[in-house]
Design a protein around this motif. Structure first.
Motif, short mmCIF file in Angstrom:
data_model
loop_
_atom_site.label_atom_id
_atom_site.label_comp_id
_atom_site.label_asym_id
_atom_site.label_seq_id
_atom_site.Cartn_x
_atom_site.Cartn_y
_atom_site.Cartn_z
N ILE A 188 0.84 -1.20 0.00
CA ILE A 188 0.00 0.00 0.00
C ILE A 188 0.88 1.25 0.00
CG2 ILE A 188 -1.63 1.36 1.39
CD1 ILE A 188 -2.96 -1.32 2.15
N ALA A 189 1.95 1.23 0.79
CA ALA A 189 2.87 2.37 0.83
C ALA A 189 3.52 2.59 -0.53
CB ALA A 189 3.93 2.15 1.90
N GLU A 190 3.92 1.52 -1.19
CA GLU A 190 4.50 1.63 -2.54
C GLU A 190 3.47 2.16 -3.53
OE1 GLU A 190 7.61 1.15 -3.91
OE2 GLU A 190 8.29 1.11 -1.83
N SER A 191 2.22 1.74 -3.38
CA SER A 191 1.17 2.22 -4.29
C SER A 191 0.93 3.71 -4.11
CB SER A 191 -0.13 1.45 -4.05
OG SER A 191 0.03 0.10 -4.41
N ILE A 192 1.04 4.19 -2.88
CA ILE A 192 0.84 5.62 -2.62
C ILE A 192 1.96 6.45 -3.23
CG2 ILE A 192 0.80 7.34 -0.76
CD1 ILE A 192 -0.77 5.29 0.90
N THR A 193 3.19 5.91 -3.22
CA THR A 193 4.32 6.66 -3.78
C THR A 193 4.37 6.63 -5.29
OG1 THR A 193 5.81 4.75 -3.59
CG2 THR A 193 5.73 6.28 -1.72
N GLY A 194 3.48 5.88 -5.92
CA GLY A 194 3.41 5.93 -7.36
C GLY A 194 3.62 4.61 -8.07
N GLN A 195 4.17 3.61 -7.40
CA GLN A 195 4.38 2.30 -8.03
C GLN A 195 3.20 1.40 -7.64
OE1 GLN A 195 8.16 1.09 -6.53
NE2 GLN A 195 9.29 2.26 -8.06
N LEU A 196 2.21 1.34 -8.49
CA LEU A 196 0.98 0.63 -8.20
C LEU A 196 1.23 -0.85 -7.97
CD1 LEU A 196 -2.04 1.00 -7.89
CD2 LEU A 196 -2.29 0.46 -10.31
N GLN A 197 0.89 -1.31 -6.78
CA GLN A 197 1.09 -2.70 -6.39
C GLN A 197 -0.21 -3.50 -6.40
OE1 GLN A 197 4.27 -4.00 -5.55
NE2 GLN A 197 4.87 -2.04 -6.43
N LEU A 198 -1.32 -2.80 -6.55
CA LEU A 198 -2.62 -3.46 -6.47
C LEU A 198 -2.93 -4.32 -7.69
CD1 LEU A 198 -4.69 -0.48 -5.03
CD2 LEU A 198 -3.46 -2.26 -3.79
N ILE A 199 -2.11 -4.25 -8.71
CA ILE A 199 -2.34 -5.06 -9.90
C ILE A 199 -1.73 -6.45 -9.78
CG2 ILE A 199 -2.54 -3.07 -11.45
CD1 ILE A 199 0.39 -3.53 -12.26
N TYR A 200 -0.90 -6.66 -8.78
CA TYR A 200 -0.25 -7.95 -8.59
C TYR A 200 -1.10 -8.87 -7.72
CZ TYR A 200 3.77 -5.45 -10.42
OH TYR A 200 4.60 -4.71 -11.21
N PRO A 201 -1.22 -10.14 -8.10
CA PRO A 201 -2.05 -11.07 -7.32
C PRO A 201 -1.54 -11.31 -5.90
CG PRO A 201 -1.44 -12.04 -9.44
CD PRO A 201 -0.72 -10.75 -9.32
#
Length: 112
Positions: free
Chosen positions: A44-57
């Protein structure tokens, strides 16, 4: 994982209702919870900084593991509270949970 399966076998199949068995089950689930929460919060922290992690299973797998391990941890803790006195369960849970959380946290730290 092997230790958890062995303890669960003793608890369910062999009907060993010792406080240490039940509290070790709770502690092992707690360590799994710590690892999964650390993974989900990091993603979630990485997604907030711009590297979207929510697309990974793996994000969703770790989210499910987090929820399921929390639920079963509460289940076993409630069973321990019904079988034993709170003055026994609480201190043992504190020691086992703290130890398992530290070990789980250390095992997920990457070397420099």
């Amino acid at each position: 994982m092997l230790l958890f399966c062995f303890l669960l076998y003793l608890y369910k199949m062999r009907n060993v209702k010792h406080i240490v068995i039940v509290m070790l089950l709770v502690a092992l689930l707690a360590s799994l919870t710590v690892i999964s929460v650390k993974a989900v919060s990091g993603m979630i922290a990485e997604s907030i900084t711009g590297q979207l992690q929510l697309i990974y299973p793996i994000f969703y797998v770790m989210g499910v593991i987090m929820i399921v391990s929390c639920a079963f941890q509460i289940k076993f803790l409630n069973q321990a509270m019904t079988m034993f006195d709170a003055t026994e369960v609480v201190p043992i849970n504190f020691v086992f949970f703290t130890t398992s959380a530290i070990v789980a946290g250390i095992s997920t730290v990457s070397p420099i």
